[in-house]
Write an enzyme that holds these catalytic residues in place. Structure first.
Site, PDB file in Angstrom:
ATOM      1  N   LYS A 193       0.857  -1.197   0.000  1.00 27.97           N
ATOM      2  CA  LYS A 193       0.000   0.000   0.000  1.00 27.97           C
ATOM      3  C   LYS A 193       0.886   1.238   0.000  1.00 27.97           C
ATOM      4  O   LYS A 193       1.597   1.512   0.973  1.00 27.97           O
ATOM      5  CB  LYS A 193      -0.927   0.001   1.204  1.00 27.97           C
ATOM      6  CG  LYS A 193      -1.913   1.173   1.192  1.00 27.97           C
ATOM      7  CD  LYS A 193      -2.882   1.068   2.357  1.00 27.97           C
ATOM      8  CE  LYS A 193      -3.893   2.209   2.329  1.00 27.97           C
ATOM      9  NZ  LYS A 193      -4.857   2.129   3.449  1.00 27.97           N
ATOM     10  N   LYS A 246      -2.031  -1.600  -4.001  1.00 29.11           N
ATOM     11  CA  LYS A 246      -2.821  -0.371  -4.061  1.00 29.11           C
ATOM     12  C   LYS A 246      -1.892   0.836  -4.086  1.00 29.11           C
ATOM     13  O   LYS A 246      -1.030   0.942  -3.210  1.00 29.11           O
ATOM     14  CB  LYS A 246      -3.736  -0.310  -2.838  1.00 29.11           C
ATOM     15  CG  LYS A 246      -4.597   0.925  -2.738  1.00 29.11           C
ATOM     16  CD  LYS A 246      -5.412   0.916  -1.447  1.00 29.11           C
ATOM     17  CE  LYS A 246      -6.269   2.184  -1.361  1.00 29.11           C
ATOM     18  NZ  LYS A 246      -7.015   2.261  -0.090  1.00 29.11           N
TER      19      LYS A 246
END
Length: 325
Positions: A193, A246
């Protein structure tokens, strides 16, 4: 004999191209993120056309359409009425996400409900953990994240998706779920992330912008690729079942490399900024939205994604229904 290859032979008709196509999108691949609010009225998110914050009543109605469209998986984010320093509503038995999970499982037990496990929407400072002297305390945050995950599992969540970016979060949550008797609940870890600029519209949607500083001390530097593999390997060792990367569009090289590190499913999160850019360009008539969305999501499949979280899921499902007719 000609001294060059005629690759165009396999492109000369639509059916020929269909036959040799290497990657395809289906509804089985897609997860639809949704936002539920504790009170107020359902409203469209200004920076994300077509995406809404739903009251629980309207969320229940929206599930009817999703079921009719054949969407099989949803990801839930909650916006509570009350926020505090430790995100109490994230792990409250009757928190907004917990109630939404119960509604979904009661109406459509077969729709997979994925619970985002983080504190940022529930803390008054907007950070993903417990803040002490302006710094997010990793280990104290883990205790609350475990409570959140167990509460979500108790409410009926099919999958726990921890997005908090704390060190050791997969290990702690796996241990907590096991101790609570939820050994069969998989963890879809936000393993990679990045501290990305593509999250802006989401922070409006989830009311989760940090009130001070940023998240760069716990989310990853977008310049780093090798570090992503260290993060992934940690979550593999800690027992995650699936792995999220992500954002996706700017990190397809990371997706491709991750695919070489694990046989477990890789999930691309097609995030809010990626969605909003396409919507804005399409509304201005600058691009063909359907074709751009298909090209963007297929690129994630080509890079190695097995599953894609995308705000376009409902649009795609509608287009598929039209084709069926």
């Amino acid at each position: 004999m000609e001294n060059f290859m005629r690759h165009r032979r396999l492109r000369k008709s639509e059916y020929m191209r269909d036959m040799v196509r290497e990657n395809h999108l289906s509804l089985d691949d897609l997860i639809y993120p949704m936002f539920v609010i504790e009170s107020g009225e359902t409203k469209e998110i200004s920076s994300m056309p077509g995406i809404f914050q739903y009251t629980l009543e309207d969320f229940a109605t929206e599930l009817d359409e999703l079921n009719e469209l054949g969407i099989k998986s949803i990801l839930l984010f909650g916006i509570p009425d009350c926020k505090d320093a430790v995100g109490t509503q994230a792990y409250h038995n009757h928190g907004i996400v917990q109630e939404a999970i119960r509604i979904s499982k009661a109406k459509y037990p077969n729709i997979l409900v994925i619970a985002d496990t983080c504190l940022c929407e529930y803390t008054d400072h907007g950070h993903c953990g417990v803040v002490e002297d302006g710094y997010v305390n990793n280990d104290e945050s883990l205790e609350l994240l475990v409570k959140t995950a167990v509460s979500q599992a108790e409410s009926g969540a099919d999958i726990i998706a921890p997005s908090n970016a704390m060190d050791g979060f997969v290990y702690a949550i796996r241990e907590g779920l096991n101790e609570a008797g939820y050994t069969d609940i998989p963890i879809m870890s936000y393993a990679v992330k990045y501290a990305s600029s593509f999250y802006g519209p989401f922070r409006e949607a989830a009311d989760s912008a940090p009130k001070f500083g940023d998240r760069k001390t716990y989310q990853m530097d977008p310049a780093n690729g090798r570090e992503a593999m260290r993060e992934l390997e940690s979550d593999i060792l800690e027992g995650a079942d699936m792995f999220i990367i992500k954002p996706s569009m700017s990190f397809l090289d990371v997706v491709k490399e991750a695919k070489t590190k694990t046989d477990a499913p890789i999930v691309c999160y097609n995030v809010s900024g990626e969605y909003s850019m396409v919507k804005a360009a399409a509304q201005n008539g600058w691009i063909d939205e359907d074709r751009v969305v298909n090209e963007m999501l297929v690129s994630m499949k080509r890079a190695g994604a097995d599953i894609i979280m995308t705000y376009f899921a409902k649009d795609i499902a509608k287009k598929m229904k039209e084709v069926e007719k």
